[in-house]
Design an enzyme around this catalytic site. Sequence first.
Site, PDB file in Angstrom:
ATOM      1  N   GLU B  60     107.092 -51.753 -51.769  1.00 35.94           N
ATOM      2  CA  GLU B  60     107.279 -50.710 -52.779  1.00 35.94           C
ATOM      3  C   GLU B  60     106.143 -50.656 -53.799  1.00 35.94           C
ATOM      4  OE1 GLU B  60     109.695 -52.441 -51.463  1.00 35.94           O
ATOM      5  OE2 GLU B  60     111.070 -50.914 -50.710  1.00 35.94           O
ATOM      6  N   PHE B  83     116.289 -46.678 -51.142  1.00 36.43           N
ATOM      7  CA  PHE B  83     117.362 -46.689 -52.124  1.00 36.43           C
ATOM      8  C   PHE B  83     116.703 -46.944 -53.472  1.00 36.43           C
ATOM      9  CE2 PHE B  83     119.655 -47.440 -48.267  1.00 36.43           C
ATOM     10  CZ  PHE B  83     120.899 -46.858 -48.463  1.00 36.43           C
ATOM     11  N   ASP B  85     117.633 -48.638 -55.759  1.00 42.16           N
ATOM     12  CA  ASP B  85     117.764 -50.042 -56.142  1.00 42.16           C
ATOM     13  C   ASP B  85     116.445 -50.794 -55.923  1.00 42.16           C
ATOM     14  OD1 ASP B  85     121.154 -50.457 -55.764  1.00 42.16           O
ATOM     15  OD2 ASP B  85     120.165 -48.731 -54.878  1.00 42.16           O
ATOM     16  N   HIS B 127     122.884 -51.103 -53.295  1.00 40.22           N
ATOM     17  CA  HIS B 127     122.707 -49.752 -52.762  1.00 40.22           C
ATOM     18  C   HIS B 127     123.461 -48.740 -53.616  1.00 40.22           C
ATOM     19  CE1 HIS B 127     121.587 -52.248 -49.290  1.00 40.22           C
ATOM     20  NE2 HIS B 127     120.873 -51.227 -48.876  1.00 40.22           N
TER      21      HIS B 127
HETATM   22  C1  LIG Z   1     112.334 -54.374 -50.702  1.00 36.09           C
HETATM   23  C2  LIG Z   1     113.119 -53.578 -49.727  1.00 36.09           C
HETATM   24  N1  LIG Z   1     112.702 -52.365 -49.357  1.00 36.09           N
HETATM   25  C3  LIG Z   1     113.418 -51.635 -48.473  1.00 36.09           C
HETATM   26  C4  LIG Z   1     114.565 -52.110 -47.928  1.00 36.09           C
HETATM   27  C5  LIG Z   1     115.379 -51.248 -46.952  1.00 36.09           C
HETATM   28  N2  LIG Z   1     115.456 -51.874 -45.656  1.00 36.09           N
HETATM   29  C6  LIG Z   1     116.466 -52.686 -45.301  1.00 36.09           C
HETATM   30  S1  LIG Z   1     116.244 -53.419 -43.823  1.00 36.09           S
HETATM   31  C7  LIG Z   1     114.804 -52.535 -43.570  1.00 36.09           C
HETATM   32  C8  LIG Z   1     114.024 -52.746 -42.324  1.00 36.09           C
HETATM   33  C9  LIG Z   1     113.793 -54.204 -42.138  1.00 36.09           C
HETATM   34  O1  LIG Z   1     113.007 -54.445 -41.036  1.00 36.09           O
HETATM   35  P1  LIG Z   1     112.701 -55.929 -40.601  1.00 36.09           P
HETATM   36  O2  LIG Z   1     112.362 -56.736 -41.813  1.00 36.09           O
HETATM   37  O3  LIG Z   1     111.721 -55.891 -39.503  1.00 36.09           O
HETATM   38  O4  LIG Z   1     114.092 -56.514 -40.117  1.00 36.09           O
HETATM   39  P2  LIG Z   1     114.929 -56.062 -38.838  1.00 36.09           P
HETATM   40  O5  LIG Z   1     115.883 -55.016 -39.309  1.00 36.09           O
HETATM   41  O6  LIG Z   1     113.982 -55.577 -37.820  1.00 36.09           O
HETATM   42  O7  LIG Z   1     115.644 -57.300 -38.434  1.00 36.09           O
HETATM   43  C10 LIG Z   1     114.513 -51.744 -44.667  1.00 36.09           C
HETATM   44  C11 LIG Z   1     113.339 -50.870 -44.797  1.00 36.09           C
HETATM   45  C12 LIG Z   1     114.978 -53.382 -48.363  1.00 36.09           C
HETATM   46  N3  LIG Z   1     116.110 -53.938 -47.911  1.00 36.09           N
HETATM   47  N4  LIG Z   1     114.242 -54.089 -49.242  1.00 36.09           N
END
Ligand SMILES: Cc1ncc(C[n+]2csc(CCOP(=O)(O)OP(=O)(O)O)c2C)c(N)n1
Lengths: 324, 324, 430, 430
Positions: B60, B83, B85, B127
């Site tokens: 971010e 989100f 958040d 969220h």
């Molecule tokens: C700082 C932050 N930004 C955005 C998100 C939204 N988000 C949740 S899971 C995700 C994708 C995560 O991908 P990865 O780390 O590769 O894990 P996977 O789902 O593939 O196991 C995103 C963008 C978040 N949880 N935290």
Amino acid sequence: MAQTTYLEAIRQGLWEEMESDPTVFCIGEDIGVYGGAFKVTDGFVHHFGSERVIDTPIAESAIVGAAFGASLTGMRPVAEFQFMDFIGCAFNQIVNMVAKSHYRWGAPAPLVLRGPAGGGVHGGPFHSQNPEMHFVHTPGIKVVAPATPTDAKGLIKSAIRDNNPVLFLEHKFLYRRIKEEVVDQDYTVPIGKARIHREGRDLSIITYAAMVHTAQQAAELLAKEGIEVEILDLRTLSPLDRGAITATVKKTNKVILLHEDTRTGGLAGEIAAVINEEAFDDLDGPIVRITSLDTPVPFSPPLEHFFLPKVEDVVREARRLRAY
Amino acid sequence: MAQTTYLEAIRQGLWEEMESDPTVFCIGEDIGVYGGAFKVTDGFVHHFGSERVIDTPIAESAIVGAAFGASLTGMRPVAEFQFMDFIGCAFNQIVNMVAKSHYRWGAPAPLVLRGPAGGGVHGGPFHSQNPEMHFVHTPGIKVVAPATPTDAKGLIKSAIRDNNPVLFLEHKFLYRRIKEEVVDQDYTVPIGKARIHREGRDLSIITYAAMVHTAQQAAELLAKEGIEVEILDLRTLSPLDRGAITATVKKTNKVILLHEDTRTGGLAGEIAAVINEEAFDDLDGPIVRITSLDTPVPFSPPLEHFFLPKVEDVVREARRLRAY
Amino acid sequence: MATKRKASKVSGNGSKRSTNGAAAPRGSAIRVNEYGIPDWRLEHPEFEVFEVSSGPEVHYEIKGKLNTPVPPIRESKYLRREQHLELYRWMVMNRRMEQALENLYKQSKVVGGVYFGLGQEACSCASAFALGPDDWFAPMIRNQGAQLVRGFHARDIMMQYMAKSGSPTRGKDGTSHYGDIEKRHMVSPISMLGDLLPVMAGVSLGARLQGKELACLTWIGDGGQSTGVSYEGINFAAVRKLGLVLIVESNLWAYSTPTEYQVAVKDLANRAIGYGMPGVIIDGTDACQVYDATYEAVQRAHRGEGPTLIEAKLMRMKGHAIHDAASYVPKEMHEFWRKRDCIDRFQKYLLDKKWLTPAQDEKLIAKVDQEIEAEREFADSSPMPEGPTAAEGVYCDANCHRIKPKYGLPKKAQRSEGKLRQTEAAIHFK
Amino acid sequence: MATKRKASKVSGNGSKRSTNGAAAPRGSAIRVNEYGIPDWRLEHPEFEVFEVSSGPEVHYEIKGKLNTPVPPIRESKYLRREQHLELYRWMVMNRRMEQALENLYKQSKVVGGVYFGLGQEACSCASAFALGPDDWFAPMIRNQGAQLVRGFHARDIMMQYMAKSGSPTRGKDGTSHYGDIEKRHMVSPISMLGDLLPVMAGVSLGARLQGKELACLTWIGDGGQSTGVSYEGINFAAVRKLGLVLIVESNLWAYSTPTEYQVAVKDLANRAIGYGMPGVIIDGTDACQVYDATYEAVQRAHRGEGPTLIEAKLMRMKGHAIHDAASYVPKEMHEFWRKRDCIDRFQKYLLDKKWLTPAQDEKLIAKVDQEIEAEREFADSSPMPEGPTAAEGVYCDANCHRIKPKYGLPKKAQRSEGKLRQTEAAIHFK
Ligand SMILES: Cc1ncc(C[n+]2csc(CCOP(=O)(O)OP(=O)(O)O)c2C)c(N)n1
Ligand SMILES: Cc1ncc(C[n+]2csc(CCOP(=O)(O)OP(=O)(O)O)c2C)c(N)n1
Ligand SMILES: [Mg+2]
Ligand SMILES: [Mg+2]
């Protein structure tokens, strides 16, 4: 008892806690061999060793995260921000990891985040900030902002012993400017309790940190005109001492809210709402706010002077309110 | 004119701006092929291409930093937080890099930070947040929080055209729940202007975002009892429309401040102070705050229900205030 | 400007890699990648996901070799025979529990969405299984298996999703967002990815101050590791030689974004180089590799030698959460990885070895199902929380916890005698 | 678990390194480190700072080879003869200006502190000197020389420190905290270290959308690079192949903390590996190396090939800021590096080459001093700002700036015809 500066009082409190409780340790940037940018931990590493006075990489989210992790094992970390302005670099870690931990999953986080805040020293936009409101508005973390050496020592000890995260704001303008006799033994000042800094009957100034001294100077001038000002030093900003706020308003019926933080969204708004809720019928005049401008903290002395609340602002507003 | 949801209205506004101004581009996580977690940019990449609808790594501070950098070259980036958040992860970049840029060195930052905020959808502590106060309290960034499709479309356009950074808070509870006829051509709604959502003479509810609809439901119930409530929808939270706030207070003399954000340090405090400053003598009763609890947003439906302001809370407080 | 080497085999352990049969002999050669990072995998899939922007829609396609044979399991150096079966049971339990969650969701009994670790059960279970009894862990959303292995019950996870009063967070939070610092030493994740890394380093630091060297295991996605705080945590752990055991789950997607658009590096394990810590690449669908690599990292941590970065290559086999059909994933990708299902492969390995008979297997699975059903039953019939409890627990009041060092009072609490002396040193702003 | 190679020489460019004389021939062999990162230096100092905890005080000591001969300057591949002299003049100007700042401070004419780049002038000036006319840069506190090279005047910097009305920020901010997006394309730093990296990547992104490939140069300290946001920026630039040119100034200290306690890796350039971008190590006290490495990175950026990480090895020769006597630095360290003063070495190189005579040199320095004096005079006699201007400029109102794309309207603004269609796709939380 010795004449002790605000800075030395904090050092003493921290030192005594480290001596008496081996679970207390310090972590931050340049706090070891160098003793910290403001020398709050000067000499600590020689006495306590570098295991307990830990110099970290420049990584505020790691500092807070590591402090939190250590606190989960029953330690009581005290993390220093070199300047409180840098707390923004650990914002998410503090607000979402640390502050919500007890509510969400029942894990207490007995840690202290401390460091120099506030302006008046020509530090410019990034070395002068007052970050309290971000955390007053964050349930789960307490916020403390002492104005005197005695309170500074007593509150740093309470903060360390508290089972919750505590943000401890040291006002850098006061570090070496404010001196008083401080008990050089163990004592604490309770978190959550305000203090009448000066008694008065005509109107109340509710304030905290460096502005307590601005209010005091104004009160002395006003006393010569026969206006007796009561000064309430909040000391703790979260949780607010609603009882003390209400009591002084009920006593004087007129109130000035004074803070160094910028105006919109500042603590004065919250206090105004509290007074409305608790003592609306006791008000004999509008609640007056005196604050810094809604701008970043400017660097140049004439600009910063214009930006900050001044003794003459308080005097002027007090006269006006008195006459209301 | 077609029945258009709040979500579609935002999409329309964004789409139209991208069509008419090639300097506008979107940047964020999963906004391209996927069209965003809430589908606000669904189909955009097919139309505008992946140069202008940029999927980023999960970072971010990089998203905001890159948007800011691009804005310095005269582009108008629209950055999505998946989100709101997660805005805490870009806090420093927003507050210290972006918001202070024009004041410090005269560089305007015409960018928009947008995304879903707010609770009521059982999103839990991470969220559901309402992050407005951190930015209302930050000079240099504007904050917008529409309650209706018409305002959502008009305000996203104004936000994009504004020469300052604008935080655009979309209330996710409203996304597909709120529908109305929306002009499907170009129009804007000005930033900084509140809107009378409902006229009334007995008391005023000042509110914004999803709570406008809670207020409306309460107003309908109260109308049956002969209590005519005026609802002021702030629409812009920074800069506040002090004129509109004062006007409604002067009209009804009694006021409820209603917001979904948590209580202490919330916007209600600021408004209470403004009313004190501008219309103290017009108040015929204490300013009443109705807000969420001072806790993180709990996950479980009965807990979240308890946490949020409810129609019955508004009805109860309105009756009480009316009788004051 | 950097020059690369060709990947090469290190012949240290002698024997050559077996390509047929279900098992590779213990000590099969370990390849290193072009930067010297050991790569324990027994196949090295080569494909790439890329954006296609011709035609009406922008979408993803894949190119590369997708019909290579399924590799054998790499024989474990550390797992005892009966441990294999125990681990297998956890993996089955992990999957069956998630199937139960899916059913609960379909019955509208779940609040919000459900996250799955389908295809990643080896990565969750075998790693947690390699921890010592005192070690700590912090799971991400896909590591529900790890929670089971470390002593939580399926009901705990179910009740989290169902927002029940009896859930570990009493309904305050959902999914894997819970923890336990008393007994099972699980730190609750938060949604914001990466913040756990410095926290787990800090757990290790806190324990060290009490004279105890812990392994602190956590996982991060190939997407989530892009957050800055991840590297603040890794760097801090490396500088202080803290017992962080980090598994980067390179499951090729982050929500809808292919890893190719997250990072410009093929092997995330390479990042270990820049942080001065060991890195290793493993096949995340091979339970033995996951166990062995974690085991070695855990031992390192126990010896106080610092953190390890383990990159597990595998594939997220469902959408991001249950609402996401993952239609952006090229079909061939799912097919390729379905053949490499970690449970199927491990099952075949155990059957081939005759450590498990088909009959025993059936019984094991049936028992797991029975257990899950009882857990589901319990969770389902348990009550929702009472509204007013929402107001409780923001602060820990004086008596709500007895805070004491878990591993004993720090010993060497000071290095010298002497009193505090005043400081008059120059400071930054006066 | 990672295996390392021994550092080795790549003999690609043929000729051997010269060890005597002031200049190494053009194309001297370039060594690569154990991970294949090219290391252009002509010496490879080996020492380490460590904490000593015996005796009454904890302090730092240094061990290693500290009396090795000063290496020659590596002949530049790109600098023309007269450019050497121009560059030399900037370096002299940088130093003399900082001396003037120190004097102003002593006369109490500076508000707050003063930061110096003593010993780092080559790193600031030669890098900025390698930019093309349209390129952007963002200096850190130690890169005051870069500001001069890119067209700011000493008075600008002096007035910043003196908080004058005529300073680029009109007294709103101090030090290097100013910028110019109109003409000189300098982005103002903020104090928080690392936040500039994604910003500079974003400048490159913005320009690319307008059809222009820019080089965007910035510097970060060996301390400051530990911030998470630094790596968010680096990774973003690498994934998008943006024109970020990053110089990591490995000056061995971060305030009072030795780099050994910041990071666990010897060469920060190694981090380039994990981010999938080129990295290179240079001697930051050799103006030619700084120029050439930056020049190549700038060309790469102009070709749209992505970011480069240049690690410049050097030493911070004063304290963190003027209040800091740097008594924590082992004396031998200052001595070692004093011999490697970048200006002295470059001066000797030019004199040896006879590109500069002693008389010309004297004249050049005198002229610089004269110029600085005039600047000081101007700055000193200029007024302070008026208090009420503090209230101005928080927002950019409708007419305060005409915002338009600097490099022309983006061309390919859309890839298809068609209208916005409603979406009914499933979403995360309903
Ligand atoms: C700082 C932050 N930004 C955005 C998100 C939204 N988000 C949740 S899971 C995700 C994708 C995560 O991908 P990865 O780390 O590769 O894990 P996977 O789902 O593939 O196991 C995103 C963008 C978040 N949880 N935290
Ligand atoms: C995020 C952040 N944390 C802390 C600081 C305080 N600080 C300013 S400079 C500095 C040391 C920087 O060291 P380095 O990056 O190596 O630069 P150098 O001074 O050596 O050139 C510190 C800790 C800061 N500016 N920003
Ligand atoms: Mg992933
Ligand atoms: Mg440094």
